[in-house]
Design an enzyme around this catalytic site. Structure first.
Site, PDB file in Angstrom:
ATOM      1  N   LYS A 190       6.391  -4.241  -4.156  1.00 40.38           N
ATOM      2  CA  LYS A 190       7.805  -3.882  -4.124  1.00 40.38           C
ATOM      3  C   LYS A 190       8.403  -4.113  -2.744  1.00 40.38           C
ATOM      4  CE  LYS A 190      11.677  -2.415  -5.675  1.00 40.38           C
ATOM      5  NZ  LYS A 190      12.466  -3.435  -6.388  1.00 40.38           N
ATOM      6  N   LYS A 230      13.957 -14.200 -11.058  1.00 39.04           N
ATOM      7  CA  LYS A 230      13.627 -13.117 -12.014  1.00 39.04           C
ATOM      8  C   LYS A 230      12.642 -13.624 -13.053  1.00 39.04           C
ATOM      9  CE  LYS A 230      14.634 -10.592 -10.251  1.00 39.04           C
ATOM     10  NZ  LYS A 230      15.262 -10.183  -9.068  1.00 39.04           N
ATOM     11  N   ARG A 256       4.886   0.019  -6.172  1.00 41.33           N
ATOM     12  CA  ARG A 256       4.861  -0.789  -4.951  1.00 41.33           C
ATOM     13  C   ARG A 256       3.906  -1.973  -5.070  1.00 41.33           C
ATOM     14  NH1 ARG A 256       6.927   1.932  -0.532  1.00 41.33           N
ATOM     15  NH2 ARG A 256       5.659   0.697   0.861  1.00 41.33           N
ATOM     16  N   ASN A 302      -1.729   2.237   6.059  1.00 47.68           N
ATOM     17  CA  ASN A 302      -0.859   1.119   5.666  1.00 47.68           C
ATOM     18  C   ASN A 302      -0.564   0.310   6.913  1.00 47.68           C
ATOM     19  OD1 ASN A 302      -0.709   2.241   3.146  1.00 47.68           O
ATOM     20  ND2 ASN A 302       1.454   2.806   3.256  1.00 47.68           N
ATOM     21  N   GLY A 303      -0.474  -1.010   6.773  1.00 48.98           N
ATOM     22  CA  GLY A 303      -0.172  -1.863   7.924  1.00 48.98           C
ATOM     23  C   GLY A 303      -1.344  -2.773   8.218  1.00 48.98           C
ATOM     24  N   HIS A 337      19.247 -35.664  -7.737  1.00 52.44           N
ATOM     25  CA  HIS A 337      18.645 -36.153  -6.487  1.00 52.44           C
ATOM     26  C   HIS A 337      17.133 -36.002  -6.515  1.00 52.44           C
ATOM     27  CE1 HIS A 337      22.532 -36.858  -4.614  1.00 52.44           C
ATOM     28  NE2 HIS A 337      22.917 -35.713  -5.151  1.00 52.44           N
ATOM     29  N   GLU A 384      18.761 -16.686  -8.310  1.00 51.72           N
ATOM     30  CA  GLU A 384      18.303 -15.330  -8.635  1.00 51.72           C
ATOM     31  C   GLU A 384      17.762 -15.268 -10.071  1.00 51.72           C
ATOM     32  OE1 GLU A 384      17.575 -12.848  -6.990  1.00 51.72           O
ATOM     33  OE2 GLU A 384      17.591 -11.168  -8.384  1.00 51.72           O
ATOM     34  N   GLU A 387       9.051 -14.389 -11.521  1.00 48.81           N
ATOM     35  CA  GLU A 387       8.233 -13.281 -11.011  1.00 48.81           C
ATOM     36  C   GLU A 387       7.696 -12.369 -12.114  1.00 48.81           C
ATOM     37  OE1 GLU A 387      11.924 -10.673  -9.087  1.00 48.81           O
ATOM     38  OE2 GLU A 387       9.998 -10.613  -8.136  1.00 48.81           O
ATOM     39  N   TRP A 435      -3.118  -2.699  -1.500  1.00 49.65           N
ATOM     40  CA  TRP A 435      -2.767  -4.073  -1.868  1.00 49.65           C
ATOM     41  C   TRP A 435      -3.554  -4.947  -0.888  1.00 49.65           C
ATOM     42  CZ3 TRP A 435      -0.153  -8.351   0.308  1.00 49.65           C
ATOM     43  CH2 TRP A 435       0.355  -9.284  -0.610  1.00 49.65           C
ATOM     44  N   CYS A 490       0.825  -1.206   0.000  1.00 51.70           N
ATOM     45  CA  CYS A 490       0.000   0.000   0.000  1.00 51.70           C
ATOM     46  C   CYS A 490       0.865   1.264   0.000  1.00 51.70           C
ATOM     47  CB  CYS A 490      -0.883   0.020   1.231  1.00 51.70           C
ATOM     48  SG  CYS A 490      -1.856  -1.470   1.413  1.00 51.70           S
TER      49      CYS A 490
HETATM   50  O1  M6R Z   1      13.289  -4.765  -0.053  1.00 49.40           O
HETATM   51  P1  M6R Z   1      13.866  -6.117   0.196  1.00 49.40           P
HETATM   52  O2  M6R Z   1      15.215  -6.290  -0.426  1.00 49.40           O
HETATM   53  O3  M6R Z   1      13.880  -6.496   1.638  1.00 49.40           O
HETATM   54  O4  M6R Z   1      12.886  -7.112  -0.545  1.00 49.40           O
HETATM   55  C1  M6R Z   1      13.053  -8.490  -0.442  1.00 49.40           C
HETATM   56  C2  M6R Z   1      12.220  -9.207  -1.459  1.00 49.40           C
HETATM   57  O5  M6R Z   1      10.864  -8.940  -1.254  1.00 49.40           O
HETATM   58  C3  M6R Z   1      12.598  -8.808  -2.891  1.00 49.40           C
HETATM   59  O6  M6R Z   1      13.946  -9.033  -3.158  1.00 49.40           O
HETATM   60  C4  M6R Z   1      11.746  -9.596  -3.905  1.00 49.40           C
HETATM   61  O7  M6R Z   1      12.081 -10.946  -3.868  1.00 49.40           O
HETATM   62  C5  M6R Z   1      11.924  -9.014  -5.299  1.00 49.40           C
HETATM   63  N1  M6R Z   1      10.654  -8.967  -5.951  1.00 49.40           N
HETATM   64  C6  M6R Z   1      12.864  -9.803  -6.136  1.00 49.40           C
HETATM   65  O8  M6R Z   1      12.969  -9.329  -7.422  1.00 49.40           O
END
Ligand code: M6R
Length: 611
Positions: free
Chosen positions: A606, A488, A27, A103-104, A507, A484, A491, A77, A2
């Site tokens: 985000k 990418k 976000r 927010n929260g 395995h 990683e 997501e 959100w 949010c």
């Molecule tokens: O802001 P942060 O680095 O703590 O966020 C951690 C994860 O939420 C963040 O890296 C998320 O996995 C991304 N969408 C990856 O691209």
């Protein structure tokens, strides 16, 4: 997640609120709304979907956009209740005089709701937030600050809120506990936001609220109080991000822009942090003397998502370069499993946003157990940066795309610098330190070379965009890199992608391999390559198409793969950086080929401010 923006001043509020919401879009959200106090009326407009849908809804409120006054706005959100217009913020009290954005999460909202319903209050939404507006209305006796403060005392959970009332034109009450609020100081006007990105168009001077702070903001006054209602002074911080950093420029997506920014963002992460005369790194924010550093006997790294993957690389660096025993933990696991933290344990929380709920909790757990906490964050003034007290900023500038790219590479570079510094504090010779320092300084150039390969990577990505399942495999430092790369791809393209240690395939996961399961193998010419060649053969034998990342000029892998992406030669510690840039480009072009919404993937936010 949010986002909040609020404005009070002489200008028309709605365009400023809409612009602010657009700057918070990154976000992640599923509905949006605003409330404006003008001409003795409180008007609210809400819509499910994106901010442009809110703009469409505004068409039914003739004249509102031109009215000067004060207002608050929100991107939601969904957590409690589906994305719907009644659940969107702002929420008004039953009489329609007070509006809040929040927010929260209010943990005791059901109990509070029952209490208010018992007094005849009718709720319009399923949210936890609506209780706040009605509690403020109940406590209101002419003073909005006092009513808000009385309400906050009844709330369990987390909040960043902004409140307006038709009875107090031009006044916003804002408060924070566990969810950021920043006040933007303008000239004859002031703003409130959950994120500085929403303020950049108006001011660079901001005040970050501390947990427990509550403030009354008008066009010409900011009155700050702490949890005990005692006036407090908070430092005015200067934001050094420029507006261009938070805009797409000529790029079609923020993600592509941020991928291409990496040579510069890495230069920023390195600048002023290498001491060639001593062959070491200088990380001022650490605030630890060489003697104190030498007492560190163990390192624990905590993070989530990409930051966790960067932390996994940190483990290789700290153990191999500095000889310090290191473990890496998913931050949520760290906070709940009662970890052993001794006085000489260095805890490194890693977070781009500095607002990830689990990582914040890990910082608190580590501090409570007496560990030495030094955070790696990108967002200046974020909760983790402030609570850790010491740390290292990434200087990557605002990362708008939900998928982390430039922040990840800066995290890795800063971890390398950190390991160099710790290594020189122990067993690393000056000449070995100087050699590593030179390699780190060469990273921006290596990344520029990978970026020149973008057209070729796009051509490969276009051909693989039709697959629904992928495996990414690597060894050593390229194992976290494979994780990683898979993250990418999944997501932003919604392709099922799994990262594995190359040795782990047989395995279990190898049972899945066939012509429908491509394997992206990280086969750079560094130690471990011979083994991964064997793993590639195993994949080929099961008919999996293989795309390999190889070192330019190394023909040994080429003949056993379907496609190759070439990376400039570099050492095993450095290899993750140019390699991950190639994987970011691959994921980006696959997502574009599939028509996905690259910068704001479905369901993602985000910064993940809930558990
Ligand atoms: O802001 P942060 O680095 O703590 O966020 C951690 C994860 O939420 C963040 O890296 C998320 O996995 C991304 N969408 C990856 O691209």
């Amino acid at each position: 997640m949010c986002g909040i923006i609020g404005y009070t001043g002489p200008r028309a509020a709605v365009p400023i609120l809409i612009d602010g919401l657009k700057r918070l879009e990154y976000r992640g959200y599923d509905s949006a709304g605003l409330a404006v106090v003008a001409d003795g009326r409180l008007s609210e407009v809400k819509a499910v979907g994106k901010v442009h849908q809110l703009e469409e809804a505004l068409a039914a409120h003739a004249g509102l956009e031109e009215k000067s006054g004060c207002g608050i706005a929100h991107t939601r959100w969904a957590t409690h209740g589906a994305p719907s217009t009644p659940n969107a913020h702002p929420h008004l009290d039953e009489s329609g005089q007070i509006a809040i954005v929040h927010n929260g999460i209010i943990e005791n909202y059901q109990e509070l709701r029952r209490y208010l319903e018992g007094k005849g209050c009718h709720f319009r939404s399923q949210t936890d937030s609506e209780v706040i507006a009605n509690l403020i209305a109940e406590a209101y006796e002419g003073d909005l600050l006092a009513a808000t403060a009385a309400t906050l005392e009844q709330l369990n959970g987390t909040y960043g809120i902004a409140v307006v009332s038709v009875r107090h034109p031009g006044l916003i009450v804002t408060a924070r506990k566990g969810s950021p609020i920043v006040i933007g100081i303008g000239k004859g006007e002031n703003l409130v936001a959950s994120d500085v990105a929403a303020l950049l168009a108006h001011t660079r001077e901001v005040i970050y609220l501390d947990d427990g702070d509550i403030a009354v903001v008008t066009a010409d006054r900011i009155d700050l109080r702490n949890v005990k209602n005692v006036p407090v002074e908070r430092e005015i911080a200067k934001i050094d991000w420029d507006m261009g950093a938070a805009e797409k420029g000529n790029f079609p997506h923020f993600m592509l822009k941020e991928i291409f920014e990496q040579p510069e963002t890495i230069e920023n992460a390195i600048r002023g942090r290498i001491d060639h005369s001593m062959g070491t790194a200088v990380l001022a924010g650490m605030n630890l003397s060489p003697r104190e550093l030498a007492t560190i006997s163990r390192i624990v790294i905590a993070g989530c998502g990409s930051s966790l993957h960067a932390g996994m690389l940190g483990e290789y660096y700290f153990e191999d370069i500095a000889g310090v025993s290191t473990s890496v933990e998913q931050a949520a696991e760290f906070r709940y499993r009662n970890p052993i933290i001794e006085p000489n344990t260095l805890v490194i929380p890693i977070s781009q946003s500095g607002e990830t709920a689990d990582t914040i909790a890990a910082v608190r757990e580590a501090s409570a157990k007496g560990g030495v906490v030094t955070a790696l964050c990108n967002v200046v003034g974020s909760t983790i940066a402030r609570e850790a007290g010491r740390g290292i900023y990434l200087h990557a500038g605002p990362e708008i795309s939900v998928a982390s790219t430039k922040a990840f590479s800066s995290q890795v570079v800063v971890l390398l610098l950190y390991a160099l510094m710790l290594g020189r504090n122990r067993r690393l010779s000056r000449s070995d330190g100087e050699e590593l320092a030179r390699e780190i300084e060469a990273v921006p150039g290596l990344i520029r070379e990978v970026l020149r390969e973008a057209p070729k990577i796009k051509e490969i990505a276009d051909r693989y965009a039709r697959f629904e399942d992928f495996f990414f495999i690597g060894r050593g430092c390229l194992y976290p890199t494979a994780l990683e790369g898979a993250l990418k791809l999944k997501e932003i393209s919604y392709i099922h992608a799994e990262g594995y240690h190359a040795a782990e395939l047989k395995h279990g996961p190898i049972s899945l391999l066939d012509e429908r399961h491509p394997v992206l193998a990280l086969a750079n010419d560094i130690p471990g390559k011979d083994k991964i060649i064997g793993n590639i053969q195993e994949c080929r034998a099961r008919k999996s198409p293989v795309v390999a990342v190889v070192t330019r000029g190394d023909s040994s892998v080429v003949k056993m793969t379907d496609d190759v992406i070439e990376i400039p030669p570099c050492s095993r510690f450095i290899a993750p950086l140019p390699t991950v840039v190639a994987l970011q480009l691959f994921a980006y072009y696959v997502a574009v080929a599939r028509g996905c919404e690259v910068d704001q993937p479905r369901n993602l936010a985000k910064s993940v401010t809930v558990e």
